[in-house]
Design a protein around this motif. Structure first.
Motif, PDB file in Angstrom:
ATOM      1  N   LYS A 112      12.767  14.318   6.615  1.00  0.00           N
ATOM      2  CA  LYS A 112      12.459  13.231   7.839  1.00  0.00           C
ATOM      3  C   LYS A 112      13.899  13.155   8.339  1.00  0.00           C
ATOM      4  N   GLN A 113      13.739  13.085   9.804  1.00  0.00           N
ATOM      5  CA  GLN A 113      14.882  13.017  10.589  1.00  0.00           C
ATOM      6  C   GLN A 113      15.214  11.530  10.904  1.00  0.00           C
ATOM      7  N   LEU A 114      16.385  11.264  10.482  1.00  0.00           N
ATOM      8  CA  LEU A 114      16.899   9.806  10.511  1.00  0.00           C
ATOM      9  C   LEU A 114      17.641   9.499  11.967  1.00  0.00           C
ATOM     10  N   HIS A 115      18.133  10.669  12.696  1.00  0.00           N
ATOM     11  CA  HIS A 115      18.517  10.401  14.097  1.00  0.00           C
ATOM     12  C   HIS A 115      17.417  10.084  15.270  1.00  0.00           C
ATOM     13  N   SER A 116      16.360  10.992  14.874  1.00  0.00           N
ATOM     14  CA  SER A 116      15.543  11.022  16.188  1.00  0.00           C
ATOM     15  C   SER A 116      14.092  10.207  15.479  1.00  0.00           C
ATOM     16  N   TYR A 117      14.321  10.084  14.338  1.00  0.00           N
ATOM     17  CA  TYR A 117      12.894   9.511  13.389  1.00  0.00           C
ATOM     18  C   TYR A 117      11.478  10.622  13.723  1.00  0.00           C
ATOM     19  N   ASP A 118      11.885  11.852  14.180  1.00  0.00           N
ATOM     20  CA  ASP A 118      10.992  12.706  14.387  1.00  0.00           C
ATOM     21  C   ASP A 118       9.835  12.153  15.426  1.00  0.00           C
ATOM     22  N   TYR A 119      10.439  11.718  16.450  1.00  0.00           N
ATOM     23  CA  TYR A 119       9.760  11.111  17.473  1.00  0.00           C
ATOM     24  C   TYR A 119       8.876  10.092  17.170  1.00  0.00           C
TER      25      TYR A 119
ATOM     26  N   GLY B  63       8.831  -2.419  11.962  1.00  0.00           N
ATOM     27  CA  GLY B  63       9.577  -1.037  11.818  1.00  0.00           C
ATOM     28  C   GLY B  63       9.678  -0.605  10.162  1.00  0.00           C
ATOM     29  N   ALA B  64       9.613  -1.461   9.380  1.00  0.00           N
ATOM     30  CA  ALA B  64       9.583  -0.926   8.113  1.00  0.00           C
ATOM     31  C   ALA B  64       8.230  -0.493   7.787  1.00  0.00           C
ATOM     32  N   VAL B  65       7.256  -1.106   8.503  1.00  0.00           N
ATOM     33  CA  VAL B  65       6.060  -0.644   7.930  1.00  0.00           C
ATOM     34  C   VAL B  65       5.744   0.899   8.381  1.00  0.00           C
ATOM     35  N   ASN B  66       6.302   0.988   9.758  1.00  0.00           N
ATOM     36  CA  ASN B  66       6.290   2.362  10.343  1.00  0.00           C
ATOM     37  C   ASN B  66       6.917   3.548   9.529  1.00  0.00           C
ATOM     38  N   PHE B  67       8.027   3.108   8.974  1.00  0.00           N
ATOM     39  CA  PHE B  67       8.791   4.012   8.151  1.00  0.00           C
ATOM     40  C   PHE B  67       7.974   4.202   6.739  1.00  0.00           C
ATOM     41  N   ALA B  68       7.685   3.250   6.341  1.00  0.00           N
ATOM     42  CA  ALA B  68       7.004   3.587   4.816  1.00  0.00           C
ATOM     43  C   ALA B  68       5.709   4.613   5.153  1.00  0.00           C
ATOM     44  N   ARG B  69       5.062   4.128   6.324  1.00  0.00           N
ATOM     45  CA  ARG B  69       3.900   5.072   6.469  1.00  0.00           C
ATOM     46  C   ARG B  69       4.283   6.584   6.714  1.00  0.00           C
ATOM     47  N   ASP B  70       5.313   6.789   7.497  1.00  0.00           N
ATOM     48  CA  ASP B  70       5.727   8.159   7.858  1.00  0.00           C
ATOM     49  C   ASP B  70       6.054   8.599   6.606  1.00  0.00           C
ATOM     50  N   ILE B  71       6.656   8.203   5.744  1.00  0.00           N
ATOM     51  CA  ILE B  71       7.563   8.658   4.396  1.00  0.00           C
ATOM     52  C   ILE B  71       5.984   8.723   3.492  1.00  0.00           C
TER      53      ILE B  71
ATOM     54  N   TYR C 230       0.799  -1.193  -0.117  1.00  0.00           N
ATOM     55  CA  TYR C 230       0.012  -0.058   0.008  1.00  0.00           C
ATOM     56  C   TYR C 230       0.850   1.267   0.041  1.00  0.00           C
ATOM     57  N   PHE C 231       1.855   1.255   1.008  1.00  0.00           N
ATOM     58  CA  PHE C 231       2.750   2.584   1.017  1.00  0.00           C
ATOM     59  C   PHE C 231       3.674   2.377  -0.236  1.00  0.00           C
ATOM     60  N   ARG C 232       4.101   1.407  -0.800  1.00  0.00           N
ATOM     61  CA  ARG C 232       5.021   1.338  -1.924  1.00  0.00           C
ATOM     62  C   ARG C 232       4.468   1.956  -2.990  1.00  0.00           C
ATOM     63  N   ASN C 233       3.191   1.664  -3.139  1.00  0.00           N
ATOM     64  CA  ASN C 233       2.232   2.375  -4.226  1.00  0.00           C
ATOM     65  C   ASN C 233       2.291   4.099  -4.224  1.00  0.00           C
ATOM     66  N   ILE C 234       2.342   4.437  -3.144  1.00  0.00           N
ATOM     67  CA  ILE C 234       2.484   6.099  -2.772  1.00  0.00           C
ATOM     68  C   ILE C 234       3.635   6.561  -3.004  1.00  0.00           C
ATOM     69  N   CYS C 235       4.820   5.774  -2.635  1.00  0.00           N
ATOM     70  CA  CYS C 235       6.256   6.348  -2.654  1.00  0.00           C
ATOM     71  C   CYS C 235       6.926   5.968  -3.917  1.00  0.00           C
ATOM     72  N   GLN C 236       6.670   5.143  -4.663  1.00  0.00           N
ATOM     73  CA  GLN C 236       7.374   4.541  -5.699  1.00  0.00           C
ATOM     74  C   GLN C 236       7.469   5.713  -6.749  1.00  0.00           C
ATOM     75  N   GLY C 237       9.082   5.633  -7.144  1.00  0.00           N
ATOM     76  CA  GLY C 237       9.353   6.584  -7.983  1.00  0.00           C
ATOM     77  C   GLY C 237       9.988   7.802  -7.472  1.00  0.00           C
ATOM     78  N   LYS C 238       9.776   8.197  -6.107  1.00  0.00           N
ATOM     79  CA  LYS C 238      10.298   9.291  -5.549  1.00  0.00           C
ATOM     80  C   LYS C 238      11.905   9.170  -5.174  1.00  0.00           C
ATOM     81  N   THR C 239      12.411  10.412  -5.164  1.00  0.00           N
ATOM     82  CA  THR C 239      14.057  10.431  -4.932  1.00  0.00           C
ATOM     83  C   THR C 239      14.147  10.916  -3.343  1.00  0.00           C
TER      84      THR C 239
END
Ligand code: CFN
Ligand code: HCA
Length: 533
Positions: free
Chosen positions: A481-488, A497-505, A332-341
């Motif tokens: 997107k902060q990769l140190h703190s993950y924006d909390y 965790g991968a799903v959380n990241f995909a959702r946030d992106i 679901y999230f890949r369909n939204i993010c696909q092709g971005k940089t």
């Protein structure tokens, strides 16, 4: 934009610098070109004075990064108050106590050195601080971390620690991690590693399970370590210690009893991996728990190391179950993010690790860099860490590694060849650059000016970095997107965790807010001119 255009734009950006700065910075930037024989980057050198770097200091690396997550160690910052204050709770290493254990994570203790102490010496104040800390908290371990002025005035914190250890009968360790030592946080990691191996690891005696591990370089940012542990425990591993996320001195004291070290962050704790190899003969393997495919591969590598059929089967079972649980959401999230940089600029390992997770959701990395990575983090490892058989690495004539081989051959002379187990698996440790596409920019110690310029040139959809530079990206109207703190948010490691990241992106990309920002250079004239004299 093709690689030639990118190279030209990079040159144009750097040519704006004065000659001496240009000469320095040009060697820290590479445009990936797989046709080139070798691509060498300059890294781990001093930032040009005056440049607004994102780097931190030696104290940050020692106290903040490696020691900070240890729940049961009471850390006293010996120095003026600012260093302690600004490192108080700013890194997101989470911790949770077990039963009635002690937990000092939320405290910040400092000797608060004043002018008089700088002139007459701060030892007295440090002893007083330790005495008060013992009276109030009754800790089993105290760690003293020095900041810049202490090194300059020469307080003998080692003698003070030895005094306190005797006086109170507890472990007191001194870390001379004055901020100015070295060029970044990296020196501080090394100082912390040295003391942990010398004074902590090897002092415990717990019984360990059949497949026991230490997880090195996992700091439980946003709960990452908990997610990794959950999966490892499902497979059947006994996690003896995690260094140092949600860690304890007690667990670390038993680390030498585990069978294998797996290393997540290679930059901050590789020294312990290598020292444990020399001291106790432990093998270590490099893993990456960030990203669905890399998580699965890491679990397979660990199981393969033990080589037990039941363990390998169980690993496959867990991987299959975990992936089936997340696959709909990931799709679901890949369909939204696909092709971005994306452009990634983080400390010393995440700008590599997160490229895998971004790939899982169809996002390509067009720029990546480290604040304080060393050359091997970019280029991959070429030399074996310790050649114990001969004792002197200068004798090595050449080293051969066969693809997928578990062994490497070290040629000491044409006649003398030794074969060593390739636990580090050089083929799996290629460094950041190897997997990147041609034309992508690899940059060391990125600064404010270059961030602004490269955002304009590359127009990435996402800029992943930290608190100091995220506002540059906001002003440019680019989602950060902060990769140190993950924006909390988080955890981002492992399968869930991968799903959380995909959702946030996906959320960040689809919010309309970025389109409402007009960067200042689009509505105001940029003043350019030459100095009259
Ligand atoms: S948690 Fe780690 S993963 S330890 Fe290191 S190199 Fe820092 S604190 Mo910030 S997020 Fe960052 Fe790495 Fe290893 Fe963190 S990329 S800069 S010193 N880092
Ligand atoms: C450090 C800690 C830091 C800073 C984060 C940031 C962290 O380098 O001293 O700059 O956003 O992860 O907390 O890297």
């Amino acid at each position: 934009m093709n690689a030639v255009d990118i190279k030209q734009k990079v040159s144009k950006t750097l040519e704006q610098y004065p000659a001496a700065v240009f000469k320095n910075r040009k060697d820290h930037v590479i445009v990936k070109d797989s046709e080139a024989d070798v691509q060498i980057i300059t890294a781990n050198t001093r930032t040009v004075p005056g440049i607004i770097t994102n780097r931190g200091c030696c104290y940050a690396g020692c106290k903040g990064v490696v020691l900070g997550p240890l729940r049961d160690a009471l850390i006293i910052t010996h120095g003026p108050i600012g260093c302690g204050y600004y490192s108080w709770g700013t890194r997101r290493h989470k911790g949770r106590i077990d039963g009635d254990e002690k937990n000092y994570l939320s405290y910040c203790l400092s000797t608060d050195l004043q002018e008089g102490d700088i002139v007459f010496g701060g030892d007295k104040k440090l002893k007083q601080a330790i005495t008060e800390a013992v009276e109030i908290f009754h800790p089993e371990t105290i760690m003293i971390c020095s900041t810049c002025p202490v090194g300059l005035i020469g307080d003998d914190i080692n003698a003070d620690a030895a005094w306190a250890q005797k006086e109170f009968g507890i472990k007191v360790l001194a870390f001379s991690c004055e901020g100015y030592k070295g060029v970044s946080q990296s020196g501080g990691h090394h100082i912390a590693n040295n003391s942990l191996i010398k004074h902590v690891i090897g002092t415990g005696e717990r019984a360990v399970g059949k497949y026991s591990l230490n997880i090195l370089g996992e700091y439980n940012i946003g709960g990452d370590g908990w997610e990794v542990e959950r999966i490892m425990k499902r497979i059947g591993y006994d996690i003896v210690s995690v260094m140092t996320g949600n860690g304890t001195v007690r667990d670390l004291s038993n680390a030498h009893l585990a069978h294998l070290n797996v290393v997540q962050c290679h930059r901050s704790i590789n020294y312990i991996g290598e020292m444990m190899n020399t001291k106790y003969g432990h093998d270590w393997i490099k893993v990456n728990f960030i990203g669905v495919q890399s998580m699965a591969k890491s679990l397979r590598d660990i199981a393969a190391y033990f080589g037990d059929k039941d363990l390998i089967d169980r690993t496959e079972e867990v991987i299959a179950e975990e992936i089936s649980e997340i696959s709909d959401a990931m799709e679901y999230f890949r369909n939204i993010c696909q092709g971005k940089t994306a452009a990634l600029f983080v400390g010393g390992s995440r700008a590599h690790h997160y490229q895998m997770l971004l790939k899982d959701i169809g996002v390509e990395t067009v720029l990546a860099g480290y604040e304080f990575g060393h050359r091997d983090d970019y280029e991959g490892r070429e030399v074996i860490p310790t050649i114990k058989a001969d004792g002197d690495s200068k004798n090595i004539e050449s080293i051969e590694v066969e693809p997928d081989s578990k062994y490497y051959r070290v040629f000491l002379s044409p006649e003398r060849v030794i074969e060593l187990k390739n636990t580090i698996n050089l083929n799996d440790y290629p460094g950041m650059m190897k997997g990147m596409s041609d034309g992508s920019i690899v940059i060391d110690d990125l600064n404010h000016y270059e961030t602004e310029e490269f955002l304009k040139i590359l127009k990435p959809d996402i800029f992943c970095s930290g608190i100091k530079d995220k506002y540059i990206s906001h002003k440019a109207g680019v989602f950060s997107k902060q990769l140190h703190s993950y924006d909390y948010s988080g955890p981002y490691a492992g399968f869930k965790g991968a799903v959380n990241f995909a959702r946030d992106i996906a959320m960040g990309l689809t919010t309309p807010s970025w389109k409402l920002i007009t960067p200042p250079w689009k509505k105001e004239p940029m003043l350019e001119g030459t100095m009259a004299v």
